[in-house]
Enzyme design. Structure first.
Site, PDB file in Angstrom:
ATOM      1  N   GLY A 150      -2.699  -2.396  -7.020  1.00 24.21           N
ATOM      2  CA  GLY A 150      -1.542  -3.288  -7.064  1.00 24.21           C
ATOM      3  C   GLY A 150      -1.793  -4.463  -7.998  1.00 24.21           C
ATOM      4  CD  GLN A 151      -0.249  -7.417 -12.433  1.00 26.39           C
ATOM      5  OE1 GLN A 151      -0.816  -6.404 -12.865  1.00 26.39           O
ATOM      6  NE2 GLN A 151      -0.464  -8.629 -12.933  1.00 26.39           N
ATOM      7  CE  LYS A 152      -2.060 -10.400  -2.808  1.00 24.28           C
ATOM      8  NZ  LYS A 152      -2.795  -9.843  -1.723  1.00 24.28           N
ATOM      9  CG  ASP A 153      -5.505  -7.616  -4.999  1.00 23.07           C
ATOM     10  OD1 ASP A 153      -5.648  -8.742  -4.490  1.00 23.07           O
ATOM     11  OD2 ASP A 153      -5.128  -6.631  -4.339  1.00 23.07           O
TER      12      ASP A 153
ATOM     13  CG  MET B  32       4.657  -7.075   0.970  1.00 23.38           C
ATOM     14  SD  MET B  32       5.093  -5.990   2.302  1.00 23.38           S
ATOM     15  CE  MET B  32       6.860  -6.251   2.305  1.00 23.38           C
TER      16      MET B  32
ATOM     17  CG  HIS C  17      -1.876  -1.066   1.351  1.00 24.61           C
ATOM     18  ND1 HIS C  17      -1.806  -2.050   2.304  1.00 24.61           N
ATOM     19  CD2 HIS C  17      -2.988  -1.355   0.614  1.00 24.61           C
ATOM     20  CE1 HIS C  17      -2.813  -2.882   2.164  1.00 24.61           C
ATOM     21  NE2 HIS C  17      -3.550  -2.500   1.137  1.00 24.61           N
TER      22      HIS C  17
ATOM     23  CD  GLN D 135      -9.246  -5.269  -6.191  1.00 23.88           C
ATOM     24  OE1 GLN D 135     -10.007  -5.776  -5.376  1.00 23.88           O
ATOM     25  NE2 GLN D 135      -8.217  -4.539  -5.805  1.00 23.88           N
TER      26      GLN D 135
ATOM     27  CB  VAL E  33       5.432  -4.516  -2.523  1.00 23.68           C
ATOM     28  CG1 VAL E  33       6.564  -4.368  -1.509  1.00 23.68           C
ATOM     29  CG2 VAL E  33       5.306  -3.250  -3.371  1.00 23.68           C
TER      30      VAL E  33
ATOM     31  CB  SER F 111      -4.062  -6.931   5.010  1.00 22.78           C
ATOM     32  OG  SER F 111      -3.804  -5.745   4.292  1.00 22.78           O
TER      33      SER F 111
HETATM   34  O1  PAF Z   1      -7.942  -4.353  -2.969  1.00 23.12           O
HETATM   35  C1  PAF Z   1      -8.608  -3.992  -1.975  1.00 23.12           C
HETATM   36  O2  PAF Z   1      -8.073  -3.711  -0.899  1.00 23.12           O
HETATM   37  C2  PAF Z   1     -10.118  -3.876  -2.097  1.00 23.12           C
HETATM   38  O3  PAF Z   1     -10.641  -4.890  -2.888  1.00 23.12           O
HETATM   39  C3  PAF Z   1     -10.589  -2.496  -2.573  1.00 23.12           C
HETATM   40  C4  PAF Z   1     -10.121  -2.204  -3.988  1.00 23.12           C
HETATM   41  C5  PAF Z   1     -10.073  -1.420  -1.634  1.00 23.12           C
HETATM   42  C6  PAF Z   1     -12.122  -2.444  -2.576  1.00 23.12           C
HETATM   43  O4  PAF Z   1     -12.633  -2.659  -1.301  1.00 23.12           O
END
Ligand code: PAF
Length: 288
Positions: free
Chosen positions: A147-150, A184, A37, A153, A176, A186
């Site tokens: 981030g490319q990790k998701d 990384m 982040h 998404q 990262v 959460s």
């Molecule tokens: O990637 C995340 O942390 C979440 O999916 C997001 C984009 C903040 C939406 O809640």
């Protein structure tokens, strides 16, 4: 730096920033901020005059039995990090502020949302798209940072932005990693010591896939088998999916030759579901 909790305050602060002619960057997060982040916030501060970081554990993207209740929350620490990084505003609304009584509208990107993570987390991307669309409408950012990790998404949100004509540019930053390669997240803080040691299998498997591709392998089945073997060697790891898909359509690929592919995996390590991926471009002039 200000921390605010209501849409009214958000609009007031943003009104002032816009009146001063500032460009606005948005970093949407669910808090429990880590170095991944921080990289997004740093880049947003570098690129935009005024940076909003949203911190909202979005209930609509968690399914029944998922970790909504125990998802790590650390607003105070998050705000001091965001402050140090030079952002201007943390928007940390309550669930009632974002979804007041009577709320009924959702955003769904068809086709891309029910595969990969969407297959094991039905409704997840509908929740993500809904909250991100709301944040885009509230903040009206010039640029939003992800981030490319998701990877899935990002692909879905890019589709939503194009389809619904949101006037925002998405900037995607590389994953990262911890020194041993673990992406990384959460959720890494859920891992016990032995699970943490096993969790590096995701990165090792992707590394092995990368080496196969660099060595000329193009058969997706062979690459997938190697990835599965490496993950299955880690005692506490259980594969949710290993997929090799087209990087735009997310359709499975049998052969990587001349394709832009995404190698994506989700693995449960103990109770914790971890994801990782890498994108590979083998179209003409790339990847040789
Ligand atoms: O990637 C995340 O942390 C979440 O999916 C997001 C984009 C903040 C939406 O809640």
């Amino acid at each position: 730096m200000f921390t605010i909790h209501t849409i009214e305050e958000l609009r007031r602060h943003l009104g002032e920033a816009r009146a001063a002619g500032k460009s606005v960057g948005l970093v949407p997060t669910m808090g429990a901020l880590h170095d991944g982040h921080a990289a997004l916030v740093r880049r947003a501060v570098e690129r935009c005059d005024y940076v909003v970081v949203s911190i909202f554990v979005n209930p609509t993207q968690f399914g029944p039995g998922e970790d909504l209740d125990r998802y790590p929350r650390s607003l105070e620490g998050d705000c001091s990090l965001v402050d140090q990084l030079g952002a201007d505003l943390v928007f940390a609304p309550s669930a009632a502020e974002m979804y007041p009584a009577g709320y009924r509208t959702h955003v769904e990107v068809e086709g891309l949302s029910n595969v990969l993570c969407g297959a094991s987390r039905p409704g997840h991307f509908r929740g993500v798209c809904t909250v991100v669309a709301k944040l885009f409408n509230l903040v009206l950012p010039d640029v939003a940072f992800f981030g490319q990790k998701d990877a899935q998404q990002v692909i879905i949100i890019q589709r939503m932005v194009t389809d619904l004509n949101f006037p925002v540019e998405l900037e995607v930053l590389p994953t990262v990693r911890e020194p041993d390669g673990l992406a990384m997240s959460s959720r890494n803080r859920y891992l016990t010591a032995s699970q943490r040691a096993d969790a590096v299998c995701l990165f090792r498997a992707l590394q092995a896939a990368f080496e196969m591709i660099t060595g000329g392998e193009r058969n997706a089945g062979h690459i997938r088998s190697r990835i599965e073997a490496i993950i299955n060697d880690a005692h506490t790891a259980e594969i949710d999916y290993v997929e090799i898909v087209d990087a735009d359509t997310l359709e499975p690929l049998a052969d990587l030759a001349d394709r832009q592919a995404l190698i994506a995996l989700a693995v449960r390590v103990g109770q914790t579901r971890l994801i990782d991926n890498f994108a590979v471009d083998l179209t003409e002039g790339h990847g040789d």
